[in-house]
Design a protein around this motif. Sequence first.
Motif, PDB file in Angstrom:
ATOM      1  N   LEU A 150       0.827  -1.208   0.000  1.00  0.00           N
ATOM      2  CA  LEU A 150       0.000   0.000   0.000  1.00  0.00           C
ATOM      3  C   LEU A 150       0.860   1.257   0.000  1.00  0.00           C
ATOM      4  CD1 LEU A 150      -2.911  -0.897   2.461  1.00  0.00           C
ATOM      5  CD2 LEU A 150      -3.108  -0.405   0.020  1.00  0.00           C
ATOM      6  N   GLU A 151       1.959   1.237   0.747  1.00  0.00           N
ATOM      7  CA  GLU A 151       2.877   2.373   0.731  1.00  0.00           C
ATOM      8  C   GLU A 151       3.469   2.577  -0.663  1.00  0.00           C
ATOM      9  OE1 GLU A 151       5.842   1.975   3.710  1.00  0.00           O
ATOM     10  OE2 GLU A 151       4.424   1.861   5.368  1.00  0.00           O
ATOM     11  N   ARG A 152       3.793   1.494  -1.342  1.00  0.00           N
ATOM     12  CA  ARG A 152       4.307   1.625  -2.707  1.00  0.00           C
ATOM     13  C   ARG A 152       3.253   2.199  -3.650  1.00  0.00           C
ATOM     14  NH1 ARG A 152       8.646  -0.852  -4.876  1.00  0.00           N
ATOM     15  NH2 ARG A 152       7.448  -1.245  -6.770  1.00  0.00           N
ATOM     16  N   ARG A 153       2.014   1.749  -3.485  1.00  0.00           N
ATOM     17  CA  ARG A 153       0.956   2.204  -4.392  1.00  0.00           C
ATOM     18  C   ARG A 153       0.703   3.693  -4.251  1.00  0.00           C
ATOM     19  NH1 ARG A 153      -3.349   0.722  -7.420  1.00  0.00           N
ATOM     20  NH2 ARG A 153      -5.240   1.997  -7.239  1.00  0.00           N
ATOM     21  N   TYR A 154       0.563   4.168  -3.014  1.00  0.00           N
ATOM     22  CA  TYR A 154       0.251   5.580  -2.803  1.00  0.00           C
ATOM     23  C   TYR A 154       1.491   6.462  -2.828  1.00  0.00           C
ATOM     24  CZ  TYR A 154      -4.535   4.350  -1.673  1.00  0.00           C
ATOM     25  OH  TYR A 154      -5.829   3.880  -1.746  1.00  0.00           O
ATOM     26  N   GLY A 155       2.669   5.882  -2.894  1.00  0.00           N
ATOM     27  CA  GLY A 155       3.887   6.672  -2.983  1.00  0.00           C
ATOM     28  C   GLY A 155       4.432   6.770  -4.386  1.00  0.00           C
ATOM     29  N   ARG A 156       3.630   6.383  -5.384  1.00  0.00           N
ATOM     30  CA  ARG A 156       4.121   6.383  -6.753  1.00  0.00           C
ATOM     31  C   ARG A 156       4.450   7.777  -7.260  1.00  0.00           C
ATOM     32  NH1 ARG A 156      -0.464   2.879  -9.645  1.00  0.00           N
ATOM     33  NH2 ARG A 156      -1.676   4.217  -8.238  1.00  0.00           N
ATOM     34  N   GLY A 157       3.723   8.785  -6.811  1.00  0.00           N
ATOM     35  CA  GLY A 157       4.008  10.131  -7.291  1.00  0.00           C
ATOM     36  C   GLY A 157       5.066  10.861  -6.492  1.00  0.00           C
ATOM     37  N   ALA A 158       5.575  10.244  -5.422  1.00  0.00           N
ATOM     38  CA  ALA A 158       6.556  10.921  -4.573  1.00  0.00           C
ATOM     39  C   ALA A 158       7.963  10.842  -5.139  1.00  0.00           C
ATOM     40  CB  ALA A 158       6.530  10.331  -3.161  1.00  0.00           C
ATOM     41  N   SER A 159       8.274   9.791  -5.883  1.00  0.00           N
ATOM     42  CA  SER A 159       9.599   9.636  -6.464  1.00  0.00           C
ATOM     43  C   SER A 159       9.460   9.119  -7.889  1.00  0.00           C
ATOM     44  CB  SER A 159      10.454   8.675  -5.633  1.00  0.00           C
ATOM     45  OG  SER A 159       9.849   7.399  -5.573  1.00  0.00           O
ATOM     46  N   ARG A 160      10.478   9.373  -8.687  1.00  0.00           N
ATOM     47  CA  ARG A 160      10.425   8.957 -10.085  1.00  0.00           C
ATOM     48  C   ARG A 160      10.532   7.450 -10.234  1.00  0.00           C
ATOM     49  NH1 ARG A 160      14.273  13.515 -13.078  1.00  0.00           N
ATOM     50  NH2 ARG A 160      12.983  15.344 -12.539  1.00  0.00           N
ATOM     51  N   THR A 161      11.388   6.833  -9.447  1.00  0.00           N
ATOM     52  CA  THR A 161      11.567   5.384  -9.520  1.00  0.00           C
ATOM     53  C   THR A 161      11.382   4.791  -8.131  1.00  0.00           C
ATOM     54  OG1 THR A 161      13.958   5.650  -9.199  1.00  0.00           O
ATOM     55  CG2 THR A 161      13.142   5.518 -11.477  1.00  0.00           C
ATOM     56  N   LEU A 162      10.485   3.806  -8.034  1.00  0.00           N
ATOM     57  CA  LEU A 162      10.257   3.139  -6.763  1.00  0.00           C
ATOM     58  C   LEU A 162      11.304   2.046  -6.561  1.00  0.00           C
ATOM     59  CD1 LEU A 162       6.376   2.737  -6.858  1.00  0.00           C
ATOM     60  CD2 LEU A 162       7.690   4.328  -5.455  1.00  0.00           C
ATOM     61  N   PRO A 163      11.728   1.811  -5.327  1.00  0.00           N
ATOM     62  CA  PRO A 163      12.682   0.720  -5.081  1.00  0.00           C
ATOM     63  C   PRO A 163      12.040  -0.620  -5.417  1.00  0.00           C
ATOM     64  CG  PRO A 163      11.814   1.573  -3.012  1.00  0.00           C
ATOM     65  CD  PRO A 163      11.352   2.507  -4.087  1.00  0.00           C
ATOM     66  N   PRO A 164      12.828  -1.591  -5.867  1.00  0.00           N
ATOM     67  CA  PRO A 164      12.251  -2.897  -6.226  1.00  0.00           C
ATOM     68  C   PRO A 164      11.714  -3.625  -5.004  1.00  0.00           C
ATOM     69  CG  PRO A 164      14.648  -2.990  -6.265  1.00  0.00           C
ATOM     70  CD  PRO A 164      14.274  -1.540  -6.073  1.00  0.00           C
ATOM     71  N   THR A 165      10.681  -4.398  -5.231  1.00  0.00           N
ATOM     72  CA  THR A 165      10.128  -5.229  -4.165  1.00  0.00           C
ATOM     73  C   THR A 165      11.058  -6.413  -3.895  1.00  0.00           C
ATOM     74  OG1 THR A 165       8.873  -6.606  -5.704  1.00  0.00           O
ATOM     75  CG2 THR A 165       7.818  -4.583  -4.929  1.00  0.00           C
ATOM     76  N   PRO A 166      10.877  -7.102  -2.764  1.00  0.00           N
ATOM     77  CA  PRO A 166      11.725  -8.288  -2.510  1.00  0.00           C
ATOM     78  C   PRO A 166      11.634  -9.342  -3.611  1.00  0.00           C
ATOM     79  CG  PRO A 166      10.621  -7.595  -0.492  1.00  0.00           C
ATOM     80  CD  PRO A 166      10.065  -6.745  -1.595  1.00  0.00           C
ATOM     81  N   PHE A 167      10.446  -9.538  -4.185  1.00  0.00           N
ATOM     82  CA  PHE A 167      10.318 -10.520  -5.261  1.00  0.00           C
ATOM     83  C   PHE A 167      11.050 -10.056  -6.514  1.00  0.00           C
ATOM     84  CE2 PHE A 167       6.544 -11.353  -2.621  1.00  0.00           C
ATOM     85  CZ  PHE A 167       6.748 -12.706  -2.372  1.00  0.00           C
ATOM     86  N   GLN A 168      11.006  -8.741  -6.777  1.00  0.00           N
ATOM     87  CA  GLN A 168      11.752  -8.232  -7.923  1.00  0.00           C
ATOM     88  C   GLN A 168      13.253  -8.386  -7.720  1.00  0.00           C
ATOM     89  OE1 GLN A 168      10.244  -4.221  -8.153  1.00  0.00           O
ATOM     90  NE2 GLN A 168       8.484  -4.807  -9.438  1.00  0.00           N
ATOM     91  N   ARG A 169      13.734  -8.130  -6.496  1.00  0.00           N
ATOM     92  CA  ARG A 169      15.161  -8.338  -6.218  1.00  0.00           C
ATOM     93  C   ARG A 169      15.541  -9.804  -6.402  1.00  0.00           C
ATOM     94  NH1 ARG A 169      14.019  -5.228  -1.382  1.00  0.00           N
ATOM     95  NH2 ARG A 169      14.549  -3.025  -1.680  1.00  0.00           N
TER      96      ARG A 169
END
Length: 332
Positions: A289-308
């Motif tokens: 949820l923090e990632r979803r609502y923080g999409r406009g706060a930074s240009r690139t979101l840090p990768p999730t654990p599954f993406q890492r």
Amino acid sequence: MTAVRPAPTASGKGGPAGATDATDDDIVAIPLRRPWRWVGAAAVLLFVAAFAASVATNPNLDFDAIATFLVDPRILQGVGLTLLITLIAMVVSTFLSIVIAAMRLSSNPVLSSVAWCYVWAFRGTPLLVQIVLWGYLGLLYEQIAIGIPFTDVVFWSVDTNLLISAFTAGLLALTLNQAAYSSEIVRAGMVSVDEGQREAAYSLGMSPLYTFRRVLLPQAMRVIIPPMGNETISMLKNTSLLSVIAVLELYTQASVISSQNLKQVELLIVASLWYLLMTSVLSIPQYYLERRYGRGASRTLPPTPFQRLRRVIASRRPAPDPAPVTKEVGVV
């Protein structure tokens, strides 16, 4: 910090003496040695290993009892009731917190004063006291009735102890107390939104309620979600306080079992393991949820654990062999 030194130079082939391939501005960064960092890390690991060994080899701990009661039906029933109380209390308190925050931000002095008094009362008294007061509500009011105020006309009445059981009393205490704290979180999120957003919405003819629901609240969610996730985890752990009014949640069930077999420490470990598991599971939706609502706060979101994890797996796979290149030879 890193130490820097000029890069070594070499004479260029066929060039004049003293000519170099590298410029004088090229430097080579050399990491500084930090031996005490490794000493500190080794000391911490040694302490953790010694503590784990002391617990694992402690003859006073009955690990068989821990394994047995970890899946005991009474413990599982307490886990289910704990999750149910947490879910209902957080859903209802979140709705109430939005209403109270809107009242606090209202220009109506009556609404803002009532909301301020509510927050002042429920934040200023301990949660344990509120739980006990709701549990003893029958001593204050023998019956709960609906009628015309300041008259003897009663349309409906019921015995207080029948209407408000121990479960209902605990749920009311947790919900109303959490609504006071959550309303301040929602209000902080509302204040964080630029005032120009409200003015722009009003200039488009939006009502205050519609502006709050469709413009201000979605933008404030980026500030609201992290502390609300922490409050959800706190709510899960605060359900253990309901043991004072005999609500059979996880901690109460563990206490009842330990009073019968005198395995107090083992049952406390069982309850702690279940609380750790539940709080860990609740942290997962909070993260997304923090990632979803923080999409406009930074240009690139840090990768999730599954993406890492997928990147690590992909980096360790051998690269495919390049396809052979064939030449077509034309015959003239």
